[in-house]
Design a protein around this motif. Structure first.
Motif, PDB file in Angstrom:
ATOM      1  N   TYR A  16      -4.868  -3.968   8.507  1.00 26.20           N
ATOM      2  CA  TYR A  16      -3.586  -4.375   7.920  1.00 26.20           C
ATOM      3  C   TYR A  16      -3.825  -5.103   6.602  1.00 26.20           C
ATOM      4  CZ  TYR A  16       1.322  -5.872   8.079  1.00 26.20           C
ATOM      5  OH  TYR A  16       2.657  -6.058   7.810  1.00 26.20           O
ATOM      6  N   THR A  17      -4.794  -6.031   6.622  1.00 30.50           N
ATOM      7  CA  THR A  17      -5.093  -6.802   5.413  1.00 30.50           C
ATOM      8  C   THR A  17      -5.615  -5.890   4.306  1.00 30.50           C
ATOM      9  OG1 THR A  17      -5.652  -8.644   6.855  1.00 30.50           O
ATOM     10  CG2 THR A  17      -6.290  -8.838   4.552  1.00 30.50           C
ATOM     11  N   ALA A  18      -6.482  -4.949   4.674  1.00 27.76           N
ATOM     12  CA  ALA A  18      -7.058  -4.031   3.672  1.00 27.76           C
ATOM     13  C   ALA A  18      -5.962  -3.178   3.027  1.00 27.76           C
ATOM     14  CB  ALA A  18      -8.113  -3.143   4.334  1.00 27.76           C
ATOM     15  N   GLU A  23      -2.386  -2.288  -1.762  1.00 28.17           N
ATOM     16  CA  GLU A  23      -1.043  -2.276  -2.359  1.00 28.17           C
ATOM     17  C   GLU A  23      -0.890  -3.383  -3.397  1.00 28.17           C
ATOM     18  OE1 GLU A  23       1.531  -0.542   1.415  1.00 28.17           O
ATOM     19  OE2 GLU A  23       1.528  -2.675   0.972  1.00 28.17           O
ATOM     20  N   ALA A  24      -1.451  -4.548  -3.072  1.00 26.63           N
ATOM     21  CA  ALA A  24      -1.359  -5.686  -3.989  1.00 26.63           C
ATOM     22  C   ALA A  24      -2.081  -5.345  -5.299  1.00 26.63           C
ATOM     23  CB  ALA A  24      -1.972  -6.930  -3.351  1.00 26.63           C
ATOM     24  N   TRP A  25      -3.250  -4.737  -5.153  1.00 26.69           N
ATOM     25  CA  TRP A  25      -4.030  -4.365  -6.333  1.00 26.69           C
ATOM     26  C   TRP A  25      -3.264  -3.368  -7.205  1.00 26.69           C
ATOM     27  CZ3 TRP A  25      -7.738  -6.135  -9.145  1.00 26.69           C
ATOM     28  CH2 TRP A  25      -8.411  -5.279 -10.035  1.00 26.69           C
ATOM     29  N   ASP A  27      -0.011  -3.007  -7.314  1.00 25.58           N
ATOM     30  CA  ASP A  27       1.159  -3.657  -7.916  1.00 25.58           C
ATOM     31  C   ASP A  27       0.758  -4.548  -9.088  1.00 25.58           C
ATOM     32  OD1 ASP A  27       4.211  -4.415  -7.466  1.00 25.58           O
ATOM     33  OD2 ASP A  27       3.112  -6.260  -7.943  1.00 25.58           O
ATOM     34  N   LEU A  28      -0.431  -5.160  -8.978  1.00 27.79           N
ATOM     35  CA  LEU A  28      -0.898  -6.018 -10.079  1.00 27.79           C
ATOM     36  C   LEU A  28      -1.148  -5.173 -11.322  1.00 27.79           C
ATOM     37  CD1 LEU A  28      -3.273  -8.416  -8.139  1.00 27.79           C
ATOM     38  CD2 LEU A  28      -1.269  -9.104  -9.475  1.00 27.79           C
ATOM     39  N   ASN A  29      -1.628  -3.946 -11.117  1.00 28.71           N
ATOM     40  CA  ASN A  29      -1.916  -3.068 -12.250  1.00 28.71           C
ATOM     41  C   ASN A  29      -0.672  -2.389 -12.787  1.00 28.71           C
ATOM     42  OD1 ASN A  29      -4.803  -3.344 -12.611  1.00 28.71           O
ATOM     43  ND2 ASN A  29      -4.931  -2.488 -10.548  1.00 28.71           N
ATOM     44  N   ALA A  30       0.209  -1.980 -11.883  1.00 25.25           N
ATOM     45  CA  ALA A  30       1.458  -1.329 -12.293  1.00 25.25           C
ATOM     46  C   ALA A  30       2.574  -1.820 -11.373  1.00 25.25           C
ATOM     47  CB  ALA A  30       1.309   0.193 -12.194  1.00 25.25           C
ATOM     48  N   PRO A  31       3.284  -2.892 -11.773  1.00 24.86           N
ATOM     49  CA  PRO A  31       4.307  -3.492 -10.907  1.00 24.86           C
ATOM     50  C   PRO A  31       5.354  -2.464 -10.475  1.00 24.86           C
ATOM     51  CG  PRO A  31       3.905  -4.874 -12.832  1.00 24.86           C
ATOM     52  CD  PRO A  31       3.157  -3.590 -13.064  1.00 24.86           C
ATOM     53  N   ALA A  32       5.644  -2.467  -9.159  1.00 24.68           N
ATOM     54  CA  ALA A  32       6.651  -1.547  -8.618  1.00 24.68           C
ATOM     55  C   ALA A  32       8.026  -1.942  -9.141  1.00 24.68           C
ATOM     56  CB  ALA A  32       6.619  -1.595  -7.098  1.00 24.68           C
ATOM     57  N   GLY A  33       8.905  -0.954  -9.303  1.00 28.34           N
ATOM     58  CA  GLY A  33      10.223  -1.178  -9.888  1.00 28.34           C
ATOM     59  C   GLY A  33      11.200  -1.817  -8.917  1.00 28.34           C
ATOM     60  N   TYR A 105       1.548 -11.569  -0.694  1.00 31.48           N
ATOM     61  CA  TYR A 105       1.863 -11.137  -2.057  1.00 31.48           C
ATOM     62  C   TYR A 105       2.780  -9.909  -1.998  1.00 31.48           C
ATOM     63  CZ  TYR A 105       1.382  -9.151  -6.698  1.00 31.48           C
ATOM     64  OH  TYR A 105       1.669  -8.625  -7.930  1.00 31.48           O
ATOM     65  N   VAL A 106       2.406  -8.939  -1.160  1.00 29.75           N
ATOM     66  CA  VAL A 106       3.209  -7.717  -1.042  1.00 29.75           C
ATOM     67  C   VAL A 106       4.519  -7.984  -0.302  1.00 29.75           C
ATOM     68  CG1 VAL A 106       3.292  -5.407  -0.008  1.00 29.75           C
ATOM     69  CG2 VAL A 106       1.201  -6.196  -1.147  1.00 29.75           C
ATOM     70  N   GLU A 107       4.432  -8.718   0.825  1.00 32.48           N
ATOM     71  CA  GLU A 107       5.590  -8.825   1.726  1.00 32.48           C
ATOM     72  C   GLU A 107       6.572  -9.919   1.316  1.00 32.48           C
ATOM     73  OE1 GLU A 107       4.142  -9.120   5.720  1.00 32.48           O
ATOM     74  OE2 GLU A 107       3.177  -7.151   5.637  1.00 32.48           O
TER      75      GLU A 107
END
Ligand SMILES: [Zn+2]
Length: 390
Positions: A16-18, A23-25, A27-33, A105-107
């Motif tokens: 789950y963490t992986a 996903e976090a990585w 989003d950091l590179n290309a933030p989701a809309g 970060y994601v949730e």
């Protein structure tokens, strides 16, 4: 079976963490809309994440309690020195904070941003989290040391001693939290101006015209609105978020504050101490009985980890009862607000504004309302006001 369960628990937490870290990585590179502002969708997502979070937390604690703590160096494993146990507990807290980081970060961070509910800067969010971990360490370390010392000295009667110590501890925490902990995260200042005068006139009718009323900058963290009552005795206060003060009409604010005044006048924070003390005592005794089944009770880190796993599991089971009690108190505060203002229309407007600002659902699925909601549904609160004859 035991080995399989432990392996499954550890695997679940790591996978789950992986997944979230990836996903976090991304989003950091290309933030989701942004996402469409759909309260039902948002509510369903939050519920699913909450359940996943509970499962993850239980699995993580089970892994520590039944696998990792048995693989610790022997000297550390068997030591019941309070300092040793507290040091391992601190290590566990830090490891948990590190594992939670990509998940939250994601949730939390990304989800709130995508729904347009927060525009907090990432470093502010990270700073808040670091503070939270430090506060938690500062509070739990002396607690764990005290608990270990008592369990070592009184191996049979320590749950009774700990239960007896709980009310004074909760009183102490309730006294200091609004004055020393809350200001670590937000700035509080006394509410001033014409609105203050108006709210004081309301409070005076209940003999609490000198109540402390604070404004705090919740807009630092979220666009959602909120108000609450905290503290005991000299630290008893009503706190109103700037998001509420700036986004609601004065009539709506008066109704919300009248609801908080209901908690204030009924001294519900004392009720919190009483219910909390009973719940902790019951959980402690039941968890101790489960944790020492087969094994002798021990004051080591392993013993402490097992105890805290069982307390968490039983706490989940006790959740619905506590939530039902909370909903009862909330309905009572709503009735108080109605009686104090005689303006159901202000209340209805306030709840409708809250629904819009907080992207709240009118109604949750029945199971969620019964099992987890600390407040009655907005629909039932509005209906109660509509039905009221003033
Ligand atoms: Zn309330």
């Amino acid at each position: 079976v035991r080995r399989f369960l432990i392996a499954a628990s550890a695997g679940f937490v790591l996978a789950y963490t992986a997944l979230r870290a990836r996903e976090a990585w991304k989003d950091l590179n290309a933030p989701a809309g942004p996402l469409e502002k759909d309260a039902r969708e948002y509510g369903a997502t939050k519920r699913a994440l909450m359940i996943a979070g509970l499962a993850r937390s239980l699995a993580g604690h089970a892994t520590v309690a039944f696998a990792l703590s048995e693989r610790m160096p022997r000297s550390a494993r068997e030591s019941s020195s309070p300092l040793n146990v507290a040091a391992w507990n601190a290590l566990g807290t830090l490891a948990e904070a590190a594992l939670d980081l990509p998940v939250d970060y994601v949730e939390r961070y990304v989800l709130e941003r995508r729904y347009g509910l927060s525009d907090q800067k990432l470093d502010d969010w990270l700073r808040d989290r670091a503070k939270m971990t430090l506060v938690s360490l500062a509070l739990t370390t002396p607690l764990v040391m005290g608990l270990t010392a008592v369990a070592r000295r009184f191996p049979r009667t320590w749950p009774l001693i700990a239960s007896a110590a709980t009310p004074p501890l909760l009183i102490f925490l309730s006294l200091v939290t609004p004055v020393y902990v809350a200001p670590i995260f937000n700035k509080f200042e006394p509410l001033r101006g014409t609105l203050e005068q108006r709210l004081r006139r309301l409070a005076e009718r209940y003999g609490v015209g000198d109540a402390d009323i604070f404004r705090f900058d919740m807009s630092r963290q979220t666009k959602k609105a909120n108000a609450y009552v905290a503290g005991l005795l000299g630290t008893h206060r009503i706190a109103i978020a700037d998001t509420l003060l700036d986004g609601f009409s004065e009539d709506e604010i008066e109704f919300v504050v009248a609801h908080e005044l209901g908690h204030y006048v009924a001294r519900d924070t004392w009720m919190g101490v009483a219910v909390g003390s009973i719940a902790i005592a019951a959980l402690l005794h039941a968890a101790n009985a489960l944790a020492r089944r087969g094994d002798a009770s021990d004051a080591s880190f392993a013993g402490f980890a097992r105890l805290s796993f069982w307390m968490q599991l039983l706490g989940v089971a006790a959740g619905p009862l506590l939530a039902a009690g909370s909903r009862w108190i909330e309905r009572r505060a709503d009735r108080f607000a109605l009686g104090a203002t005689h303006r159901p229309d202000w209340g209805i407007a306030a709840f409708e504004r809250l629904r819009e600002k907080n992207l709240a659902e009118d109604e949750q699925p029945r199971w969620a309302e019964l099992l987890i909601s600390t407040h009655p549904s907005l629909r039932s609160r509005i209906e109660a006001l509509r039905a009221a004859t003033v």
